[in-house]
Every structure is written in structure tokens, then in C-alpha cells.
Design a protein around this motif. Structure first.
Motif, PDB file in Angstrom:
ATOM      1  N   CYS A 123       3.889  -5.211   4.927  1.00 19.99           N
ATOM      2  CA  CYS A 123       2.737  -4.346   4.624  1.00 19.99           C
ATOM      3  C   CYS A 123       1.428  -4.968   5.124  1.00 19.99           C
ATOM      4  O   CYS A 123       1.129  -6.128   4.848  1.00 19.99           O
ATOM      5  N   SER A 124       0.657  -4.193   5.852  1.00 18.54           N
ATOM      6  CA  SER A 124      -0.569  -4.729   6.444  1.00 18.54           C
ATOM      7  C   SER A 124      -1.748  -4.704   5.468  1.00 18.54           C
ATOM      8  O   SER A 124      -2.878  -4.995   5.856  1.00 18.54           O
TER       9      SER A 124
ATOM     10  N   CYS B  90       4.991  -0.010   5.691  1.00 12.83           N
ATOM     11  CA  CYS B  90       5.514   0.550   4.438  1.00 12.83           C
ATOM     12  C   CYS B  90       6.305   1.821   4.716  1.00 12.83           C
ATOM     13  O   CYS B  90       7.377   2.044   4.163  1.00 12.83           O
TER      14      CYS B  90
ATOM     15  N   CYS C  10       0.823  -1.224   0.000  1.00  9.30           N
ATOM     16  CA  CYS C  10       0.000   0.000   0.000  1.00  9.30           C
ATOM     17  C   CYS C  10       0.847   1.259   0.000  1.00  9.30           C
ATOM     18  O   CYS C  10       0.388   2.325  -0.380  1.00  9.30           O
ATOM     19  N   GLY C  11       2.106   1.149   0.492  1.00  4.34           N
ATOM     20  CA  GLY C  11       3.002   2.305   0.498  1.00  4.34           C
ATOM     21  C   GLY C  11       2.740   3.302   1.618  1.00  4.34           C
ATOM     22  O   GLY C  11       3.467   4.289   1.746  1.00  4.34           O
ATOM     23  N   GLN C  12       1.701   3.061   2.435  1.00  3.43           N
ATOM     24  CA  GLN C  12       1.374   4.081   3.439  1.00  3.43           C
ATOM     25  C   GLN C  12       1.077   3.545   4.839  1.00  3.43           C
ATOM     26  O   GLN C  12       0.911   4.340   5.765  1.00  3.43           O
ATOM     27  N   CYS C  13       1.024   2.235   5.010  1.00  2.00           N
ATOM     28  CA  CYS C  13       0.773   1.715   6.363  1.00  2.00           C
ATOM     29  C   CYS C  13       2.036   1.930   7.215  1.00  2.00           C
ATOM     30  O   CYS C  13       3.083   2.335   6.706  1.00  2.00           O
TER      31      CYS C  13
HETATM   32 ZN   LIG Z   1       1.635  -1.059   3.468  1.00  6.50          ZN
END
Ligand SMILES: [Zn+2]
Length: 323
Positions: free
Chosen positions: A66-67, A58, A52-55
Motif C-alpha cells: 500500500c502506497s 490495495c 488505504c484500501g484504494q491505491c
Molecule cells: Zn493502499
């Protein structure tokens, strides 16, 4: 693929109808305007690991944690994985698919697409061996050596410099083939023939192995893993990449006393994919032992049927539109 789309497992399916297919390899047909490191015509493997790049993970540069992770063309690990599957909706059974450049592995000319289509399994084994710090002179035990993960782990451990590779499994024919790869380094034991830990210690001067890679199938029993754990050296590392679901009864006191580690590993990074491709490119990782059973694109259902026959660890069932 058969198991996942039965809908009976824990995985989160992509929005249906879906275009599926894992471990795609092919030629780049088009690049986005900001892509600088790849060109049309490059041969690549697409690492399907979507993040996701944002959890929290990440953002901490831990994409493998990554969750909301998912595997493109396959499934999501969490309910929150759906946006990743929607952003990259094309699986490997499509004629064309999209990928970010960050997930591409450059394939050396000597690595065929059929071989690259095996990278998901080999990469999973590679990440496990790296987690176990396997290198020159390491001793490695492999539970489930005759399966796809086990054969990959064996080929890799040979290339990474392991001196002893001790595997146990069920398929005597595959074990004979494995032993023939390096008779002075590889030894195998049929499950149930005798206690595993004793067998390991006899072959390691009484010490035990540095690393146990556990590739147990979902249907396996935890007694085998438990027996194999007792063949670990002091300070040894057990890495699980199998699908064993039966609870494992461990004695924490022994883990303290022996300074043992037990950890899980799932999939692999694109960096690991590239290392593997480069190793295969020069023969450090020798993929020539794998045999491909190819199917044309419109023979996908035959390919999925053929997998059910469990042909064994050296056989690679591939959908290849050029065949
Ligand atoms: Zn993530």
C-alpha cells in the motif's frame, strides 16, 4: 518509539499530540454491529498495519505494498498515510483502542499478552523466512542473530524445520543462549572472528545456505552483509529486514551466474500473524525462551528508557497495565 519520535528519521509522525504504542494485545471490550467473527472477551493481537484500501496496490490485493500504509500508534510511511493514522488514532499505550476486525489475530489461551506484544518483531522475521521459502531441511543464515529480529528468526526457523541455522552477531552471551536451544542445528560466529562466507560453507558441505536473513542494525556496516551474501547457495535468497543504510556494492554478474535473489521485506500480513499465533499456541514456535521485563501503564517512560540499554534479543520490554 524513542528513535521515531526524535523526529530525526524519515518517518511521518501521526498528528500530535498522539496516543502511541505498537503491538497491542488484549481483550475485546466492544464489537461493531457488523462484526461476526469476534466476540466481547476474545483475546486478540492487533496487527497495526494500516492500509488505504484504494491505491493501485490495495486494489490489486497487495496490502503490504500500500502506497499510503502506516503503523497504528507509531508512524506513517508516506505523507499520504495521515488519513489512516487519523482513522485509527489510538495506540497500544491507550487503555482502549479501535481496530477493524480484519486486522485482529486470535490468540490461543497458551499465548500470553506479553508474548503477543513481541509479534511485530517475530512477524517481521516470519515474513522474511516465508519469503525465503524456509521449510523442512532448509539451511538459514542470520546476520544480527543476537538482536530481537534475529532471536525471533531463530525460534521460527527451528519450528519451520530448518536443519542448520548459522548466525553471526556481537553479543556472546546471547549467542551462547541461542546455541543451547538446539546445539546440533544452531551455530554462531562472533563478528570479526573470521570471514563469514567460509565459515558458512564449512558448515553446509561447501554448498552455502538456502536463505540469508539480514537483520543488520542502522549502525552496522555493509561489509558484513556482503561477506554473508557470498555464503549463499546457488539460487539462494537474501531477505533484508534490517535497517542498514550504508550502500552495498554488489557484482550483478555473480547474481546472474549464481541465480541469487536479494529482496526486502517489511512487516507481515494478518494471515501470517494468525499462523504465527497458532504455531506459538501449540509450541511449534516456542516463545517460552523469551523473558518479559514488564512495566505498569504509568511506567511507560521507564520502559522507553529501559529499551535504550539494549538488553538483548531474549528480553521483551512490555507495558502491561495488569502488572
Ligand atoms: Zn493502499
Amino acid at each position: 518509539m524513542n528513535a521515531i519520535f526524535s523526529g530525526k528519521l524519515w518517518n511521518h509522525l501521526p498528528p500530535l499530540p498522539a496516543s502511541v504504542g505498537l503491538d497491542a494485545a488484549g481483550v475485546i471490550a466492544e464489537v461493531g454491529e457488523r462484526v461476526v467473527d469476534f466476540r466481547v472477551g476474545d483475546r486478540v493481537y492487533v496487527n497495526p498495519w494500516l492500509t488505504c484500501g484504494q491505491c493501485a496496490y490495495c486494489r490489486a490485493d497487495e496490502p503490504m505494498l500500500c502506497s499510503s500504509s502506516a503503523l497504528q500508534g507509531y508512524f506513517g510511511f508516506f505523507p499520504t498515510s495521515r488519513p489512516q493514522l487519523e482513522a485509527y488514532p489510538f495506540g497500544g499505550f491507550s487503555e482502549y483502542m479501535t481496530s477493524s476486525a480484519q486486522r485482529l489475530v486470535k490468540l490461543p489461551g497458551t499465548v500470553s499478552f506479553d508474548q503477543a506484544a513481541r509479534f511485530g518483531y517475530i512477524g517481521t522475521s516470519f515474513a522474511a523466512l516465508r519469503a525465503g521459502k524456509v521449510g523442512a531441511g532448509s539451511t538459514v543464515a542470520i546476520n544480527g542473530i543476537t538482536g530481537t529480529l534475529g532471536v525471533g528468526a531463530t525460534l521460527l526457523a527451528l519450528g519451520m524445520g530448518a536443519t542448520r541455522i548459522l548466525g553471526f552477531g556481537r553479543n556472546p552471551n546471547v549467542m551462547t543462549q541461542l546455541k543451547a536451544l538446539a546445539p546440533r542445528r544452531i551455530d554462531t560466529l562472533g563478528l570479526g572472528e573470521r570471514p563469514i562466507a567460509d565459515w558458512i560453507r564449512e558448515r553446509t558441505g561447501g554448498l552455502g545456505v538456502d536463505v540469508l536473513v539480514d537483520c543488520s542494525a542502522r549502525s552496522a556496516t555493509s561489509a558484513v552483509t556482503l561477506d554473508a551474501l557470498n555464503g549463499l547457495k546457488r539460487g539462494g535468497i537474501a531477505v533484508n529486514i534490517g535497517a542498514l543504510t550504508e550502500p552495498l556494492s554488489i557484482e550483478p554478474f555473480r547474481f546472474m551466474n549464481y541465480r541469487w535473489h536479494f529482496q526486502g521485506s517489511s512487516w507481515f500480513t494478518t494471515e501470517e500473524g494468525q499462523l504465527m499465533a497458532d504455531m506459538a499456541g501449540v509450541g511449534v514456535l516456542d516463545l517460552s525462551h523469551l523473558r518479559t521485563q514488564p512495566y505498569p501503564l504509568d511506567g511507560i517512560n521507564d520502559a522507553l528508557e529501559a529499551i535504550k540499554a539494549r538488553p538483548g534479543g531474549f528480553v521483551n520490554i512490555v507495558v502491561n497495565p495488569d502488572r
